[in-house]
Design an enzyme around this catalytic site. Structure first.
Site, PDB file in Angstrom:
ATOM      1  N   TYR A  27       0.778  -1.243   0.000  1.00  0.00           N
ATOM      2  CA  TYR A  27       0.000   0.000   0.000  1.00  0.00           C
ATOM      3  C   TYR A  27       0.805   1.287   0.000  1.00  0.00           C
ATOM      4  CZ  TYR A  27      -4.350  -2.437   0.176  1.00  0.00           C
ATOM      5  OH  TYR A  27      -5.407  -3.228  -0.174  1.00  0.00           O
ATOM      6  N   GLY A  29       3.072   4.131  -1.367  1.00  0.00           N
ATOM      7  CA  GLY A  29       3.339   4.602  -2.719  1.00  0.00           C
ATOM      8  C   GLY A  29       2.063   4.604  -3.538  1.00  0.00           C
ATOM      9  N   GLY A  31      -1.087   3.575  -5.607  1.00  0.00           N
ATOM     10  CA  GLY A  31      -2.032   2.467  -5.645  1.00  0.00           C
ATOM     11  C   GLY A  31      -2.051   1.648  -4.373  1.00  0.00           C
ATOM     12  N   HIS A  47      -3.850   5.543   5.420  1.00  0.00           N
ATOM     13  CA  HIS A  47      -3.611   6.845   4.782  1.00  0.00           C
ATOM     14  C   HIS A  47      -4.376   6.942   3.461  1.00  0.00           C
ATOM     15  CE1 HIS A  47      -0.983   9.821   2.582  1.00  0.00           C
ATOM     16  NE2 HIS A  47      -1.264  10.482   3.696  1.00  0.00           N
ATOM     17  N   ASP A  48      -4.329   5.868   2.666  1.00  0.00           N
ATOM     18  CA  ASP A  48      -5.088   5.848   1.406  1.00  0.00           C
ATOM     19  C   ASP A  48      -6.580   6.019   1.672  1.00  0.00           C
ATOM     20  OD1 ASP A  48      -2.708   5.410   0.086  1.00  0.00           O
ATOM     21  OD2 ASP A  48      -3.134   3.329  -0.454  1.00  0.00           O
ATOM     22  N   ASP A  89      -2.017  13.102   6.657  1.00  0.00           N
ATOM     23  CA  ASP A  89      -0.566  12.946   6.583  1.00  0.00           C
ATOM     24  C   ASP A  89       0.044  12.836   7.978  1.00  0.00           C
ATOM     25  OD1 ASP A  89      -0.869  13.110   3.851  1.00  0.00           O
ATOM     26  OD2 ASP A  89       0.198  15.005   3.628  1.00  0.00           O
TER      27      ASP A  89
END
Length: 122
Positions: A27, A29, A31, A47-48, A89
């Site tokens: 996960y 980076g 995509g 985070h995504d 973040d």
């Protein structure tokens, strides 16, 4: 903004984010798919998911304002997009710091072809 996120990670972990996290697990980076490989990879998954919840703006390229007070990240400002993005973040940078002890070098450049488990939902 991604450059601000990089600085946060560096401050919280002491690691160079592009080398240490840009290709980590399934996960971190660009995509993401499958099941997170460990606690650090789960930080990226969360985070995504956090970014997905930010609607009406592009969180990756929204600049925000933050400061460091006694080693803690303080998100500042008012606009919804920038404040929420900063909080996403901040949570990830703290998560990376909190999971430094379980960081695994073998996941640092993990090929996503091995991310074959069913993808979890947010």
């Amino acid at each position: 903004h991604l450059l601000q996120f990089r600085k946060m990670i560096k401050k919280m972990t002491g690691k160079e984010p592009i080398v240490s996290y840009a290709f980590y697990g399934c996960y971190c980076g660009k995509g993401g798919r499958g099941k997170p490989k460990d606690a650090t990879d789960r930080c990226c998954f969360v985070h995504d998911c956090c970014y997905e919840k930010v609607t009406g703006c592009d969180p990756k390229w929204s600049y925000y304002t933050y400061s460091l007070e006694d080693g803690d990240i303080v998100c500042e400002g008012d606009p919804y997009c920038t404040k929420v993005k900063c909080e996403c973040d901040k949570k990830a940078a703290i998560c990376f710091r909190d999971n430094l002890k379980t960081y695994k070098n073998r996941y640092m450049t993990f090929p996503d072809i091995f991310c074959t488990d069913p993808t979890e939902g947010c």
